[in-house]
Structures are given as C-alpha cells and as structure tokens.
Motif scaffolding. Structure first.
Motif, PDB file in Angstrom:
ATOM      1  N   LYS A   1     -12.109 -15.822   9.589  1.00 52.75           N
ATOM      2  CA  LYS A   1     -11.558 -14.369   9.894  1.00 52.75           C
ATOM      3  C   LYS A   1     -11.043 -13.633   8.791  1.00 52.75           C
ATOM      4  CE  LYS A   1     -13.764 -14.775  13.989  1.00 52.75           C
ATOM      5  NZ  LYS A   1     -15.212 -14.238  14.327  1.00 52.75           N
ATOM      6  N   THR A   2     -11.582 -12.450   8.743  1.00 53.23           N
ATOM      7  CA  THR A   2     -10.711 -11.558   7.687  1.00 53.23           C
ATOM      8  C   THR A   2      -9.513 -10.705   8.346  1.00 53.23           C
ATOM      9  OG1 THR A   2     -12.325  -9.906   7.629  1.00 53.23           O
ATOM     10  CG2 THR A   2     -12.584 -11.424   5.866  1.00 53.23           C
ATOM     11  N   VAL A   3      -8.343 -10.690   7.792  1.00 56.70           N
ATOM     12  CA  VAL A   3      -7.101  -9.691   8.205  1.00 56.70           C
ATOM     13  C   VAL A   3      -6.842  -8.728   7.367  1.00 56.70           C
ATOM     14  CG1 VAL A   3      -4.901 -10.005   9.179  1.00 56.70           C
ATOM     15  CG2 VAL A   3      -6.528 -11.809   9.457  1.00 56.70           C
ATOM     16  N   ALA A   4      -6.414  -7.460   7.870  1.00 55.85           N
ATOM     17  CA  ALA A   4      -6.014  -6.507   7.035  1.00 55.85           C
ATOM     18  C   ALA A   4      -4.462  -6.302   7.462  1.00 55.85           C
ATOM     19  CB  ALA A   4      -6.947  -5.084   6.973  1.00 55.85           C
ATOM     20  N   PHE A   5      -3.663  -5.983   6.527  1.00 56.38           N
ATOM     21  CA  PHE A   5      -2.227  -5.844   7.018  1.00 56.38           C
ATOM     22  C   PHE A   5      -1.821  -4.522   6.228  1.00 56.38           C
ATOM     23  CE2 PHE A   5       2.401  -6.086   6.406  1.00 56.38           C
ATOM     24  CZ  PHE A   5       2.632  -6.590   8.022  1.00 56.38           C
ATOM     25  N   PHE A   6      -1.282  -3.292   6.897  1.00 58.21           N
ATOM     26  CA  PHE A   6      -1.067  -2.181   6.348  1.00 58.21           C
ATOM     27  C   PHE A   6      -0.311  -1.151   7.164  1.00 58.21           C
ATOM     28  CE2 PHE A   6      -4.214  -1.503   9.380  1.00 58.21           C
ATOM     29  CZ  PHE A   6      -4.252  -0.200   9.780  1.00 58.21           C
ATOM     30  N   TYR A   7       0.093  -0.090   6.775  1.00 60.43           N
ATOM     31  CA  TYR A   7       0.625   1.004   7.424  1.00 60.43           C
ATOM     32  C   TYR A   7       0.299   2.212   6.937  1.00 60.43           C
ATOM     33  CZ  TYR A   7       4.472   2.025   4.054  1.00 60.43           C
ATOM     34  OH  TYR A   7       5.282   2.378   2.989  1.00 60.43           O
ATOM     35  N   ILE A   8       0.211   3.434   7.583  1.00 56.51           N
ATOM     36  CA  ILE A   8      -0.134   4.765   7.067  1.00 56.51           C
ATOM     37  C   ILE A   8       0.813   5.465   6.595  1.00 56.51           C
ATOM     38  CG2 ILE A   8      -1.475   6.816   7.609  1.00 56.51           C
ATOM     39  CD1 ILE A   8      -3.089   4.393   7.574  1.00 56.51           C
ATOM     40  N   THR A   9       1.035   5.980   5.455  1.00 51.44           N
ATOM     41  CA  THR A   9       2.207   6.635   5.091  1.00 51.44           C
ATOM     42  C   THR A   9       2.168   8.120   5.628  1.00 51.44           C
ATOM     43  OG1 THR A   9       1.218   7.750   2.992  1.00 51.44           O
ATOM     44  CG2 THR A   9       1.892   5.546   2.766  1.00 51.44           C
ATOM     45  N   THR A  10       3.448   8.860   5.355  1.00 50.83           N
ATOM     46  CA  THR A  10       3.460  10.475   5.725  1.00 50.83           C
ATOM     47  C   THR A  10       2.472  11.116   5.194  1.00 50.83           C
ATOM     48  OG1 THR A  10       5.290  10.629   4.058  1.00 50.83           O
ATOM     49  CG2 THR A  10       5.985  10.014   6.303  1.00 50.83           C
ATOM     50  N   ASN A  11       1.980  10.987   4.011  1.00 50.17           N
ATOM     51  CA  ASN A  11       0.895  11.459   3.173  1.00 50.17           C
ATOM     52  C   ASN A  11      -0.535  11.220   3.593  1.00 50.17           C
ATOM     53  OD1 ASN A  11       3.143  12.807   1.785  1.00 50.17           O
ATOM     54  ND2 ASN A  11       3.141  11.089   0.070  1.00 50.17           N
ATOM     55  N   GLY A  12      -0.716  10.328   4.776  1.00 48.62           N
ATOM     56  CA  GLY A  12      -1.900   9.831   4.977  1.00 48.62           C
ATOM     57  C   GLY A  12      -2.601   8.834   4.193  1.00 48.62           C
ATOM     58  N   GLU A  13      -1.910   8.078   3.484  1.00 49.47           N
ATOM     59  CA  GLU A  13      -2.547   7.094   2.508  1.00 49.47           C
ATOM     60  C   GLU A  13      -2.116   5.772   3.078  1.00 49.47           C
ATOM     61  OE1 GLU A  13      -2.204   8.893  -1.815  1.00 49.47           O
ATOM     62  OE2 GLU A  13      -0.329   8.132  -1.105  1.00 49.47           O
ATOM     63  N   ALA A  14      -2.834   4.724   2.775  1.00 51.70           N
ATOM     64  CA  ALA A  14      -2.675   3.364   3.395  1.00 51.70           C
ATOM     65  C   ALA A  14      -1.898   2.582   2.216  1.00 51.70           C
ATOM     66  CB  ALA A  14      -4.109   2.841   3.726  1.00 51.70           C
ATOM     67  N   ASN A  15      -0.791   1.892   2.749  1.00 50.41           N
ATOM     68  CA  ASN A  15       0.046   1.087   2.251  1.00 50.41           C
ATOM     69  C   ASN A  15      -0.117  -0.331   2.588  1.00 50.41           C
ATOM     70  OD1 ASN A  15       2.556  -0.562   1.782  1.00 50.41           O
ATOM     71  ND2 ASN A  15       2.683   0.961   0.071  1.00 50.41           N
ATOM     72  N   VAL A  16      -0.831  -0.999   1.665  1.00 57.88           N
ATOM     73  CA  VAL A  16      -1.260  -2.458   1.706  1.00 57.88           C
ATOM     74  C   VAL A  16      -0.438  -3.342   0.807  1.00 57.88           C
ATOM     75  CG1 VAL A  16      -3.619  -2.039   2.577  1.00 57.88           C
ATOM     76  CG2 VAL A  16      -3.035  -2.300   0.132  1.00 57.88           C
ATOM     77  N   ARG A  17      -0.414  -4.885   1.122  1.00 53.40           N
ATOM     78  CA  ARG A  17       0.458  -5.742   0.616  1.00 53.40           C
ATOM     79  C   ARG A  17      -0.473  -6.309  -0.747  1.00 53.40           C
ATOM     80  NH1 ARG A  17       5.272  -5.374   2.378  1.00 53.40           N
ATOM     81  NH2 ARG A  17       5.775  -7.246   1.338  1.00 53.40           N
ATOM     82  N   LYS A  18       0.108  -6.617  -1.928  1.00 51.26           N
ATOM     83  CA  LYS A  18      -0.649  -7.001  -2.842  1.00 51.26           C
ATOM     84  C   LYS A  18      -1.251  -8.471  -2.631  1.00 51.26           C
ATOM     85  CE  LYS A  18       1.547  -4.812  -6.850  1.00 51.26           C
ATOM     86  NZ  LYS A  18       2.492  -5.091  -7.973  1.00 51.26           N
ATOM     87  N   SER A  19      -2.300  -9.059  -2.921  1.00 52.28           N
ATOM     88  CA  SER A  19      -2.738 -10.234  -2.795  1.00 52.28           C
ATOM     89  C   SER A  19      -2.068 -11.484  -2.910  1.00 52.28           C
ATOM     90  CB  SER A  19      -3.959 -10.551  -3.254  1.00 52.28           C
ATOM     91  OG  SER A  19      -5.052  -9.458  -3.239  1.00 52.28           O
ATOM     92  N   SER A  20      -1.088 -11.265  -4.033  1.00 54.38           N
ATOM     93  CA  SER A  20      -0.163 -12.442  -4.169  1.00 54.38           C
ATOM     94  C   SER A  20       1.216 -12.233  -3.575  1.00 54.38           C
ATOM     95  CB  SER A  20       0.353 -12.217  -5.779  1.00 54.38           C
ATOM     96  OG  SER A  20       0.959 -10.805  -6.121  1.00 54.38           O
ATOM     97  N   ASP A  21       1.229 -11.236  -2.765  1.00 55.81           N
ATOM     98  CA  ASP A  21       2.642 -10.962  -1.866  1.00 55.81           C
ATOM     99  C   ASP A  21       2.561 -12.431  -0.931  1.00 55.81           C
ATOM    100  OD1 ASP A  21       5.057  -9.396  -0.744  1.00 55.81           O
ATOM    101  OD2 ASP A  21       3.664  -9.628   0.998  1.00 55.81           O
ATOM    102  N   TYR A  22       3.854 -12.453  -0.196  1.00 48.71           N
ATOM    103  CA  TYR A  22       4.060 -13.674   0.711  1.00 48.71           C
ATOM    104  C   TYR A  22       3.442 -13.517   2.122  1.00 48.71           C
ATOM    105  CZ  TYR A  22       7.565 -11.210   3.541  1.00 48.71           C
ATOM    106  OH  TYR A  22       8.253 -10.559   4.337  1.00 48.71           O
TER     107      TYR A  22
END
Length: 382
Positions: A243-264
């Motif tokens: 199964k695939t998983v996306a981890f993110f949040y939406i910034t106040t500017n309406g953009e998506a902030n996501v973790r780099k692939s190498s992150d923990y």
C-alpha cells in the motif's frame, strides 16, 4: 573543582582551530582514537544497535569519551575525579554532575523524560505553551524549568545566574555560530545533538543512551530504548502490505509540504510495511531541509492514487473531520484515500515524541493492517 575543570576545558576548546566558526570537522567513527591520555585506560565501548552519529568509549574509574561524528569529542569526568593529562585541545571536558542544563534541542526533551532525568534540565529554549510533552510543560508551570531565550538569542544573564553545566543545541546553532562561541566564552560547554541525522529511525531514539550517560541514568535510558526497540520488532519482518502512503500538510499559501524520500518519516512508513508515495523526492537537492513544498496540482498528480494519506497536524493543529481537510483544498476530494475513507491525522505531539518512534512505526503498521482503533499517534478522520 567544577569551576576549575570548566575553565581548563574551555581553554582547550578555544585552542582548537575549528572552534571559531561553522560546523566542526566530521570524525571517522570507526577510526576514532581511544588513546587520549596516559592517565586513562580504555575498558570498552557502548553497545549501539542503530545509532551511527555518536559513540561512547569507557575508561577505568568511570571516565567516558563521547564522540559526536559531525561535532566533536567530549570527555565525561566523574564527580570528584581529576582531569587527565595530555588531552588534545579539541576535547571538551564535561564534569559530572551535569546540572542546570540549557536545552535548546526540543527532540531531546522526551529522552530526558524517558531516562527519568528531567531534573537535570533547568533552562528551555521553548516557552511553556510550545511543549506538547506533559512532563516538560508541567515542570515549566512549576518553574522547575525556566524559559531562557531561543537558540538564536539565549538569555545569557539568566543562564549564567545558576551555574549552567551544559548547553544542548540542535544543528540550527550553526546558523548562529556566535551563540556557541559566546556560551563557550562564558565557560558553558556546548554539545550539538545530531540524532536527526541518523539514517535509521531507531538510531534517533538510541541517543537516549547518551543523555542517560551524561545524567547518570544509563540503566533507565537503556530500558527506555529497549521498550521502543521491542515495539518495532513486534511489527517488523512481516510481508509488506503493498500500500502507498502520502504524508503532508497544506501551507497557508495553499501548497503541499511533503517529506523528502530520504527523511526518517518515509523510512518509518517503509519499516511499517508501506510504500512512501514519492520514490526519489528531493534526493538531488543539496539542502539540509527534510521537506519539499510543491503546488497542489503537482501534489495531486503524484499522490491522488495513494492508498492512505496522513495529514501532518504539527504545524497548524489537529483536524477533527475530513471536511476540515477538504476545506484546505477541494482537489483532495478526488484522492483515492479520501474516497475510500483512508484519511488519517497525526497528533500534535508526534515530533517532540522522539522516544516513541517504535510506537509510531507500530501505529503506521496498524493503520495499514486496519487496526486503527488501537493507535497512539495517528487517528482516522471521518
């Protein structure tokens, strides 16, 4: 004696050529020298299961040499013991007991709590309402821990007023090297926490052993680490869920902030049996940042078919319903995970809970296995 040793240690630090600016020279951990003084007899090294960014070498009579791979070397001198002769000038002396610590690395607080060493901390770079760790918040409310300015602008007068024995910083200190220089000029040793650089998530947690050593709580620290190791081992080794998983949040500017692939965090998803939706995101960037910000259209194209999405609540607070998430971007309505009801949110304390990485991996595993009623740091959005 403590004052005298601190001054001697300070002089040694000031003699080091690299101490004046920027990041210190990286140490080859495997080739590190243990022959540091004719007065010390090497005994053994600390056994580490995952951590690679620090090492501890023990000597007879209770001395210990701490090596932080990207920062430097520290000799821990037991209470009542003399400073060994012939130490090289780059070795910073830490005299036990280490008391009235100034903590400016928020991820470390949970380690002190887990090792039952919270009483060693006197100063915090976070204010009371910024702590999600109950023990830290309550200690500040009782004024057992005092706010002493941010990492970039410490309250030197307050810190010096109570004989601070050590400042623990995170790597942000390298953006303001003058702060480290000033602390050391005042005779306060500075240790930089590099736990976030560990390639394995449980390597971060294993730094609790270092802080247990510094505070004389090694047994408690080792027990705390083993608990998280057991939580991880209980879910590891099984077949991946596919199964695939996306981890993110939406910034106040309406953009998506996501973790780099190498992150923990992506590594934790993989260890839990899932697949992070971004395979090689940010790998070509020469940046210390662990995240990437992208336009929502770009995020939608890459993550719309993810089987699960996890919303990171630590920036703007926890969500209580899927509709709150959709209000941030209507594009999310078309996500597979939204349509199938596989939308989850983190609790706000997840990043300060550095001693719970084994539990968090277990939570992600439970999410993928459909056992979400038993999770601690994740919850389903309805």
């Amino acid at each position: 004696m403590k004052k005298k040793l601190a001054v001697i240690g300070l002089c040694m630090v000031m003699l080091a050529a690299a101490a004046a600016c920027g990041k210190r020279q990286e140490t080859d951990m495997e080739a590190r020298s243990r022959d540091i003084s004719a007065d010390l007899t090497f005994d053994h090294s600390m056994e580490l299961s995952y951590a690679e960014e620090f090492a501890v070498d023990y000597y007879e009579e209770g001395y210990a040499l701490i090596t932080v791979a990207r920062d430097g070397r520290y000799l821990l001198v037991p209470e009542g013991k003399e400073l060994p002769s012939g130490l090289e000038p780059d070795i910073t002396v830490l005299q036990q007991p280490l008391e009235h610590i100034y903590l400016s690395a928020s991820a470390v607080m949970d380690m002190f709590v887990a090792a039952d060493a919270l009483d060693a901390i006197r100063f915090s770079s976070l204010k009371t309402d910024s702590w999600y760790i109950a023990e830290a918040r309550e200690a500040m409310e009782r004024e057992e821990i005092l706010y002493a300015g941010s990492y970039a602008a410490p309250d030197y007068e307050r810190i010096l007023s109570e004989d601070c024995g050590l400042a623990i910083e995170n790597t942000m200190i390298y953006h303001t090297p003058e702060v480290r220089e000033q602390l050391e000029k005042f005779g306060i040793p500075v240790l930089v926490d590099y736990s976030s650089y560990e390639p394995e998530p449980l390597g971060r947690t294993e730094w609790v052993k270092l802080y247990g050593l510094l505070t004389g709580r090694e047994e408690e620290a080792h027990a705390a680490f083993e608990k998280q190791k057991e939580a991880f081992l209980a879910v590891s080794g099984g077949e991946p869920f596919g199964k695939t998983v996306a981890f993110f949040y939406i910034t106040t500017n309406g953009e998506a902030n996501v973790r780099k692939s190498s992150d923990y965090l992506p590594k934790m998803i993989e260890l839990a049996g899932g697949n992070y939706v971004f395979a090689n995101l940010g790998d070509d960037e020469d940046s210390a940042s662990s995240t990437v910000t992208m336009q929502m259209e770009e995020f939608y194209a890459a993550a719309r078919d993810a089987d699960y999405i996890i919303y990171n609540s630590t920036i703007e607070g926890e969500l209580s319903a899927v509709e709150e998430l959709l209000a941030k971007s209507r594009l999310l309505e078309n996500f597979k995970a939204v349509q199938e009801g596989n939308v989850f949110c983190t609790t706000k304390n997840i990043y300060q809970s550095s001693m719970e990485l084994g539990t968090i991996i277990s939570d992600i595993h439970k999410m993928l296995a459909g056992q979400d009623s038993e999770m601690t740091y994740l919850y389903r959005l309805e």
